[in-house]
Motif scaffolding. Structure first.
Motif, short mmCIF file in Angstrom:
data_model
loop_
_atom_site.label_atom_id
_atom_site.label_comp_id
_atom_site.label_asym_id
_atom_site.label_seq_id
_atom_site.Cartn_x
_atom_site.Cartn_y
_atom_site.Cartn_z
N SER A 243 -42.17 -4.42 4.35
CA SER A 243 -42.89 -4.74 3.12
C SER A 243 -44.40 -4.82 3.27
CB SER A 243 -42.35 -6.06 2.57
OG SER A 243 -42.32 -7.04 3.59
N LEU B 285 -48.74 2.49 -0.12
CA LEU B 285 -48.12 1.18 0.10
C LEU B 285 -47.80 0.85 1.56
CD1 LEU B 285 -45.68 0.82 -2.93
CD2 LEU B 285 -47.48 -0.78 -2.29
N GLY C 81 -41.20 -0.59 2.45
CA GLY C 81 -40.04 -1.47 2.26
C GLY C 81 -38.78 -0.83 2.83
N TYR D 27 -36.25 2.43 -5.01
CA TYR D 27 -37.35 3.18 -5.62
C TYR D 27 -38.10 4.02 -4.57
CZ TYR D 27 -36.29 -0.16 -9.28
OH TYR D 27 -35.64 -0.93 -10.20
N SER E 37 -39.50 -5.21 -0.02
CA SER E 37 -40.48 -6.21 -0.50
C SER E 37 -39.81 -7.36 -1.26
CB SER E 37 -41.55 -5.55 -1.37
OG SER E 37 -40.98 -4.89 -2.46
N PHE F 260 -39.44 -4.77 -9.95
CA PHE F 260 -40.37 -3.90 -9.23
C PHE F 260 -41.22 -3.16 -10.27
CE2 PHE F 260 -39.01 -3.47 -4.70
CZ PHE F 260 -37.92 -4.32 -4.73
N VAL G 144 -45.43 -12.28 -6.98
CA VAL G 144 -45.80 -12.23 -5.57
C VAL G 144 -46.57 -10.93 -5.33
CG1 VAL G 144 -45.02 -12.35 -3.18
CG2 VAL G 144 -43.72 -13.52 -4.98
N TYR G 145 -47.84 -11.09 -5.00
CA TYR G 145 -48.72 -9.95 -4.78
C TYR G 145 -48.79 -9.65 -3.28
CZ TYR G 145 -53.15 -7.40 -4.36
OH TYR G 145 -54.11 -6.46 -4.05
N ALA H 155 -47.05 -5.78 -6.77
CA ALA H 155 -46.54 -7.13 -6.96
C ALA H 155 -45.09 -7.07 -7.43
CB ALA H 155 -47.38 -7.87 -8.00
N LEU H 156 -44.37 -8.12 -7.14
CA LEU H 156 -43.01 -8.28 -7.65
C LEU H 156 -42.99 -9.47 -8.58
CD1 LEU H 156 -40.86 -7.78 -4.45
CD2 LEU H 156 -41.02 -6.25 -6.40
N1 SAH Z 1 -39.02 0.74 -1.31
C1 SAH Z 1 -39.93 -0.33 -1.66
C2 SAH Z 1 -40.30 -0.34 -3.12
C3 SAH Z 1 -41.09 0.89 -3.55
S1 SAH Z 1 -41.52 0.88 -5.24
C4 SAH Z 1 -39.32 -1.67 -1.21
O1 SAH Z 1 -38.17 -1.70 -0.75
O2 SAH Z 1 -40.01 -2.69 -1.31
C5 SAH Z 1 -43.13 0.19 -5.21
C6 SAH Z 1 -43.14 -1.19 -5.84
O3 SAH Z 1 -42.58 -2.10 -4.92
C7 SAH Z 1 -44.50 -1.74 -6.17
O4 SAH Z 1 -44.93 -1.33 -7.44
C8 SAH Z 1 -44.24 -3.23 -6.17
O5 SAH Z 1 -43.60 -3.63 -7.35
C9 SAH Z 1 -43.24 -3.35 -5.05
N2 SAH Z 1 -43.82 -3.68 -3.74
C10 SAH Z 1 -43.86 -2.91 -2.64
N3 SAH Z 1 -44.40 -3.60 -1.61
C11 SAH Z 1 -44.71 -4.82 -2.09
C12 SAH Z 1 -45.23 -6.02 -1.50
N4 SAH Z 1 -45.56 -6.07 -0.20
N5 SAH Z 1 -45.36 -7.11 -2.29
C13 SAH Z 1 -44.99 -7.10 -3.58
N6 SAH Z 1 -44.49 -6.01 -4.19
C14 SAH Z 1 -44.33 -4.89 -3.45
#
Ligand code: SAH
Length: 251
Positions: A9, A35, A81, A86, A111, A162, A189-190, A220-221
């Motif tokens: 994450s 990311l 993640g 996604y 994440s 998400f 959660v940012y 963020a989630l």
């Molecule tokens: N496969 C990834 C998600 C990819 S989609 C996973 O499993 O986490 C991308 C979205 O994931 C972002 O728009 C955000 O909503 C979320 N995201 C990814 N990393 C993040 C993090 N470290 N903190 C909070 N949200 C996160």
């Protein structure tokens, strides 16, 4: 050979041992630069060919893989993640199947798990919720009718959104229309597990305002549900009066 690898994450030491080993062995790495923490690229060999997929199309990603396969090289496709959430990996895997390439998948810390750690929370509390709904607000990617936030909200379960932090005005209205009371606890959660991680606790009715005030528009989630509250039942698993396969009651 192509390895899809979950980068975790954000924190650079949250990749799996297997993921780190595959990175250190790769001839070619294609990483999702928007990311994935670039610090993870420290694992790569000095002569590794590295591509950031942030500005690439699926076709361009596949072209890099084609070239690597033709030269019998090993490729790592590094996703943020866990790649199953996604991650847009299905379309890549199908293209590799069609070409007859060998590939595998190494999971990562999603994440939504990173966010629970940041919140020091448990999503599945007895007496509160035994279900986690992972979903998103509808943006440019359509969401099937049966999965509208309003419909999912009717369950009153733990929910993790998400890709939704810029769509919160509408999302919070849908969540409340579906059945969450306006004062249901929520949190934004940012950048969970990154050094710049931030946790903003609020309620369902103040999600949009909280995001706006703190300038959160991406990465963020949104988490919603009674799991963020203070009451729950203790677990049966560790209850002295409860027997199970590994322990007799009365101990
Ligand atoms: N496969 C990834 C998600 C990819 S989609 C996973 O499993 O986490 C991308 C979205 O994931 C972002 O728009 C955000 O909503 C979320 N995201 C990814 N990393 C993040 C993090 N470290 N903190 C909070 N949200 C996160």
């Amino acid at each position: 050979m192509i390895h899809f690898v979950g980068a975790g994450s954000g924190a650079e030491d949250l990749i799996t041992l297997r993921g780190a080993r595959l990175l250190s062995q790769a001839d070619v790495v294609i990483y999702a630069g928007s990311l994935v923490n670039p610090a993870l690229l420290k694992h790569c060999r000095a002569d590794c060919e590295i591509h950031d997929s942030a500005a690439m199309t699926l076709e361009e990603v596949l072209a890099v893989m084609d070239k690597a396969e033709a030269a019998s090289k090993t490729t790592v496709r590094l996703h943020t993640g866990d790649p199953s959430i996604y991650g847009a990996i299905r379309e890549q895997m199908d293209a590799l199947e069609q070409r007859g390439y060998v590939y595998d998948v190494t999971p990562g810390v999603s994440s939504f798990c990173g966010a629970a750690a940041a919140l020091k929370a448990e999503y599945t509390l007895p007496g509160v919720s035994q279900t986690v709904i992972i979903t998103r607000a509808e943006g440019r990617t359509p969401v099937p009718e049966g999965e509208r936030l309003r419909n999912l909200a009717a369950h009153g379960s733990t929910m993790v959104l998400f890709l939704s932090s810029s769509l919160l005005e509408k999302a919070q209205a849908e969540l409340m229309a579906g059945g969450y009371a306006p004062d249901t606890p929520a949190a934004i959660v940012y950048k969970a597990t990154w050094p710049e991680e931030k946790v903003y606790r609020c309620t369902v009715s103040t999600l949009a305002e909280t995001a706006r005030e703190n300038h959160v528009t991406k990465t963020a989630l949104i988490t919603v549900g009674g799991f963020l509250g203070s009451s729950y039942d203790r677990s049966l698993l560790y209850d002295p009066g409860f027997s199970h396969g590994c322990r007799e009651a009365g101990r």
